[in-house]
Design an enzyme around this catalytic site. Sequence first.
Site, PDB file in Angstrom:
ATOM      1  N   LEU A  84       0.805  -1.216   0.000  1.00 29.72           N
ATOM      2  CA  LEU A  84       0.000   0.000   0.000  1.00 29.72           C
ATOM      3  C   LEU A  84       0.840   1.269   0.000  1.00 29.72           C
ATOM      4  CD1 LEU A  84      -2.741  -0.966   2.634  1.00 29.72           C
ATOM      5  CD2 LEU A  84      -2.999  -0.886   0.137  1.00 29.72           C
ATOM      6  N   GLY A  87       6.983   4.572   3.949  1.00 27.85           N
ATOM      7  CA  GLY A  87       7.288   5.824   4.635  1.00 27.85           C
ATOM      8  C   GLY A  87       8.578   5.698   5.412  1.00 27.85           C
ATOM      9  N   GLY A  88       8.904   6.750   6.165  1.00 30.69           N
ATOM     10  CA  GLY A  88      10.127   6.723   6.943  1.00 30.69           C
ATOM     11  C   GLY A  88      10.119   5.643   8.002  1.00 30.69           C
ATOM     12  N   GLY A  90       8.620   2.615   7.625  1.00 28.89           N
ATOM     13  CA  GLY A  90       8.606   1.290   7.034  1.00 28.89           C
ATOM     14  C   GLY A  90       7.515   1.180   5.988  1.00 28.89           C
ATOM     15  N   VAL A  92       3.581  -0.494   4.472  1.00 27.85           N
ATOM     16  CA  VAL A  92       2.212  -0.870   4.836  1.00 27.85           C
ATOM     17  C   VAL A  92       1.675  -1.826   3.779  1.00 27.85           C
ATOM     18  CG1 VAL A  92      -0.110  -0.069   5.386  1.00 27.85           C
ATOM     19  CG2 VAL A  92       1.856   1.391   5.910  1.00 27.85           C
ATOM     20  N   LYS A 106       1.213  -2.279   9.255  1.00 28.36           N
ATOM     21  CA  LYS A 106       2.302  -1.306   9.208  1.00 28.36           C
ATOM     22  C   LYS A 106       3.539  -1.956   9.808  1.00 28.36           C
ATOM     23  CE  LYS A 106       3.311   3.349  11.022  1.00 28.36           C
ATOM     24  NZ  LYS A 106       2.708   4.460  11.798  1.00 28.36           N
ATOM     25  N   ASP A 203       1.121  15.404  14.506  1.00 30.11           N
ATOM     26  CA  ASP A 203       1.520  15.291  13.101  1.00 30.11           C
ATOM     27  C   ASP A 203       0.281  15.263  12.207  1.00 30.11           C
ATOM     28  OD1 ASP A 203       3.333  15.178  11.001  1.00 30.11           O
ATOM     29  OD2 ASP A 203       3.506  12.991  11.044  1.00 30.11           O
TER      30      ASP A 203
END
Length: 355
Positions: A84, A87-88, A90, A92, A106, A203
């Site tokens: 999917l 990101g930083g 790891g 998904v 995740k 965030d």
Amino acid sequence: MSEAYHGEFSGVDKIPGREPKDKDVNMYTNMRNLISLSKNAPPDPPPLCSVCQHKAPAFGKPPRAFSYAELGQATDEFSQANFLAEGGYGSVHRGVLPDGQVIAVKQHKLASSQGDREFSSEVQVLSCAQHRNVVMLIGYCVEDQWRLLVYEFICNGSLDSHLYGHSHDPLDWSSRRKIAIGASRGLRYLHEECRVGCIVHRDLRPNNILLTHEFEALVGDFGLARWQPDGDLGMETRIIGTFGYLAPEYVQSGQVTEKADVYSFGVVLMELVTGRKAIDITRPKGQQCLTEWSRPLLKESAVSKLVDPRLGDCYSEQEVQDMLRCASLCLQQDPHARPRMSQVLRMLEGDIFME
């Protein structure tokens, strides 16, 4: 999410013309017991999205521990077909549990002190936070070097892909307003209604607002979240978050309160109205930072200059003005002057007017 439907059951009538035999009485008794159990059993929650009809997880259950083998089986060994996002933290992957529950797994990169802190934060926060506008944590896996989180799968991607991606049609105004209201409900719950006290997301941005096909918004990604006891300013020596969404008091002093989330939400509201990114270095000088470019236009209430040109004339000017007024209040420099999320929600819904 609508309330679950509870079916009604009628009693078992005697068959006309004869008295029941012992086996009939036993049958009736067993049926009555089954009916009683059916009434008392918790109903299955309705699907999260009526388009996908994916099974929704039940509220009230704590996250469960999964083995790495279970999650490998659910995701077809984390195959590329189920990939999917990256990101930083790891990767998904999409998966399906044996009971039919569709999940997003995740997978954090190899364990590190920072990675373990973010992993633990996300498990702790989401174990206490269950709301229809907050992505639900179903479980986790801690096995050898593996650190995985298992969420309900949200079917229509993140808000940024709809605002800025090229694979979707531009969002219409009613969808943008619905997303703003849904995300504000999720934040209100985290700040004001969660049973463990205030949770600050830290965030909030379009990447971390997930959508169903009906554009119901769910706040996700709690790797940077923290509990915020009443009166605790939560000073930080290391500034973390995403540039363009950081509240000025946090950048200047490291001061963290729920009002930092309110500021970030104000930026998201401006993105929904304008269709512009918080930071866009491809734009001319003076327009690259959304808050700086929009500040004088907000003072002038220049709706026509602020509204996303892709909307054409297909929007409610009153609703746009309400959202811009709400964004302006959220973006005030003084955190004490910013509204609470409950006030933000009521403004977006048109229930109250604030100067």
